[in-house]
Design an enzyme around this catalytic site. Sequence first.
Site, PDB file in Angstrom:
ATOM      1  N   GLY A  31      -5.211 -42.440 -20.244  1.00  0.00           N
ATOM      2  CA  GLY A  31      -5.477 -43.760 -19.443  1.00  0.00           C
ATOM      3  C   GLY A  31      -5.562 -43.460 -18.140  1.00  0.00           C
ATOM      4  O   GLY A  31      -5.533 -42.496 -17.510  1.00  0.00           O
ATOM      5  N   HIS A  37     -11.713 -37.914 -15.754  1.00  0.00           N
ATOM      6  CA  HIS A  37     -11.893 -38.094 -17.197  1.00  0.00           C
ATOM      7  C   HIS A  37     -13.429 -38.442 -17.603  1.00  0.00           C
ATOM      8  O   HIS A  37     -13.699 -38.006 -18.491  1.00  0.00           O
ATOM      9  CB  HIS A  37     -11.158 -39.501 -17.445  1.00  0.00           C
ATOM     10  CG  HIS A  37      -9.515 -39.474 -17.033  1.00  0.00           C
ATOM     11  ND1 HIS A  37      -8.751 -39.914 -16.377  1.00  0.00           N
ATOM     12  CD2 HIS A  37      -8.468 -38.910 -17.924  1.00  0.00           C
ATOM     13  CE1 HIS A  37      -7.592 -39.741 -16.426  1.00  0.00           C
ATOM     14  NE2 HIS A  37      -7.450 -38.961 -17.365  1.00  0.00           N
ATOM     15  N   SER A 185      -6.380 -36.973 -10.266  1.00  0.00           N
ATOM     16  CA  SER A 185      -5.320 -37.302 -11.130  1.00  0.00           C
ATOM     17  C   SER A 185      -4.767 -38.813 -11.282  1.00  0.00           C
ATOM     18  O   SER A 185      -4.894 -39.397 -10.264  1.00  0.00           O
ATOM     19  CB  SER A 185      -3.938 -36.499 -10.766  1.00  0.00           C
ATOM     20  OG  SER A 185      -2.839 -36.676 -11.368  1.00  0.00           O
TER      21      SER A 185
HETATM   22  P1  AMP Z   1      -4.630 -37.226 -18.786  1.00  0.00           P
HETATM   23  O1  AMP Z   1      -4.801 -38.617 -19.059  1.00  0.00           O
HETATM   24  O2  AMP Z   1      -3.929 -36.865 -17.695  1.00  0.00           O
HETATM   25  O3  AMP Z   1      -3.897 -36.856 -20.276  1.00  0.00           O
HETATM   26  O4  AMP Z   1      -5.908 -36.317 -18.794  1.00  0.00           O
HETATM   27  C1  AMP Z   1      -6.831 -36.400 -20.024  1.00  0.00           C
HETATM   28  C2  AMP Z   1      -7.722 -35.247 -19.671  1.00  0.00           C
HETATM   29  O5  AMP Z   1      -8.348 -35.172 -18.602  1.00  0.00           O
HETATM   30  C3  AMP Z   1      -7.095 -33.970 -19.887  1.00  0.00           C
HETATM   31  O6  AMP Z   1      -7.864 -32.955 -20.567  1.00  0.00           O
HETATM   32  C4  AMP Z   1      -7.039 -33.622 -18.443  1.00  0.00           C
HETATM   33  O7  AMP Z   1      -7.082 -32.152 -18.251  1.00  0.00           O
HETATM   34  C5  AMP Z   1      -8.312 -33.969 -18.070  1.00  0.00           C
HETATM   35  N1  AMP Z   1      -8.394 -34.075 -16.484  1.00  0.00           N
HETATM   36  C6  AMP Z   1      -7.491 -35.134 -15.660  1.00  0.00           C
HETATM   37  N2  AMP Z   1      -7.897 -34.706 -14.519  1.00  0.00           N
HETATM   38  C7  AMP Z   1      -8.740 -34.230 -14.222  1.00  0.00           C
HETATM   39  C8  AMP Z   1      -9.841 -33.896 -13.212  1.00  0.00           C
HETATM   40  N3  AMP Z   1      -9.351 -33.893 -11.889  1.00  0.00           N
HETATM   41  N4  AMP Z   1     -10.879 -33.291 -13.521  1.00  0.00           N
HETATM   42  C9  AMP Z   1     -11.253 -32.752 -14.785  1.00  0.00           C
HETATM   43  N5  AMP Z   1     -10.453 -32.998 -15.965  1.00  0.00           N
HETATM   44  C10 AMP Z   1      -9.217 -33.891 -15.700  1.00  0.00           C
END
Ligand code: AMP
Length: 281
Positions: A31, A37, A185
């Site tokens: 989230g 995302h 992020s």
């Molecule tokens: P998280 O919510 O941080 O667990 O991320 C969920 C998914 O989104 C994971 O596969 C991450 O690698 C991807 N993700 C997070 N930040 C980015 C970004 N800047 N570009 C591409 N994918 C991302």
Amino acid sequence: MKTTKTIDEVRRAVRHSRARGEDIGFVPTMGALHEGHLSLVRAAKHRCRAAVVSIFVNPAQFGPNEDFSKYPRTLEKDTEQLAREGLDILFTPSTDEMYEPSPAVWVDVAGLSDRNEGRVRPGHFRGVATVVAKLFNVVQPDVAFFGQKDAAQLAVIRRMVRELRYPVEVVGCPIVREADGLAMSSRNVYLSAEERKQAAVLSRALRLAEEAFRRGATDANTLTTTVRQELSTETVSVDYVEVLDPATLLPVDDVKSPTLLAIAARVGSTRLLDNVVLGEQ
Ligand code: AMP
């Protein structure tokens, strides 16, 4: 968009999609959604007839001194954004839905889990692999989409899928960045205005190394020195700068085939990751 909270509900929704002949693309997230995302959601929508997103802040992947309790939670806004993307199914389970009170079964990707990001965060990838295994069992997707931003995570998931014989295709998607290069992020919201400016040094350092590589520098020491020198122009605290095989996460001395150049650094108290793959066709 169908919003589901329980395993029974999401399984029923996926069954209905399958009964209509749809294949299932899946994007697991924690989230606090941003364009990174959403790029995965778009990739899933583009590739598959039905797209499923999970939002679950997975306690098992946070260390005892990490930010689990203060991790940003913006479910209402996330839900609106996903509906606008035309998502088919959203799954937002509780911790009790995903874990037994005293879990006895864990997925451990030995070796990979202790390298690179896993060396700095003991137990992190056990938590990640376990929750992704559970989510795959629940959603049973055909294709799953992960960001290249978390390159070590992608390596761990690919290995888990291969070794546990999951009938799931894993697709890695490019890093989505802010205008100044900072990798998006959920944790970027922790940065103060001053830190936000300093944080751009990570992507700048990687770009310099990429340029050096294009000019013929293939030696890992030269590349990491280039990165460290640029990082030292700002007050950031470096956890690692590593040149690695993207599949095994083992060190590479001389870049010949596609190779991961990965950084983790703290800006203030916020830990940021970034990477680039050198020598990609
Ligand atoms: P998280 O919510 O941080 O667990 O991320 C969920 C998914 O989104 C994971 O596969 C991450 O690698 C991807 N993700 C997070 N930040 C980015 C970004 N800047 N570009 C591409 N994918 C991302």
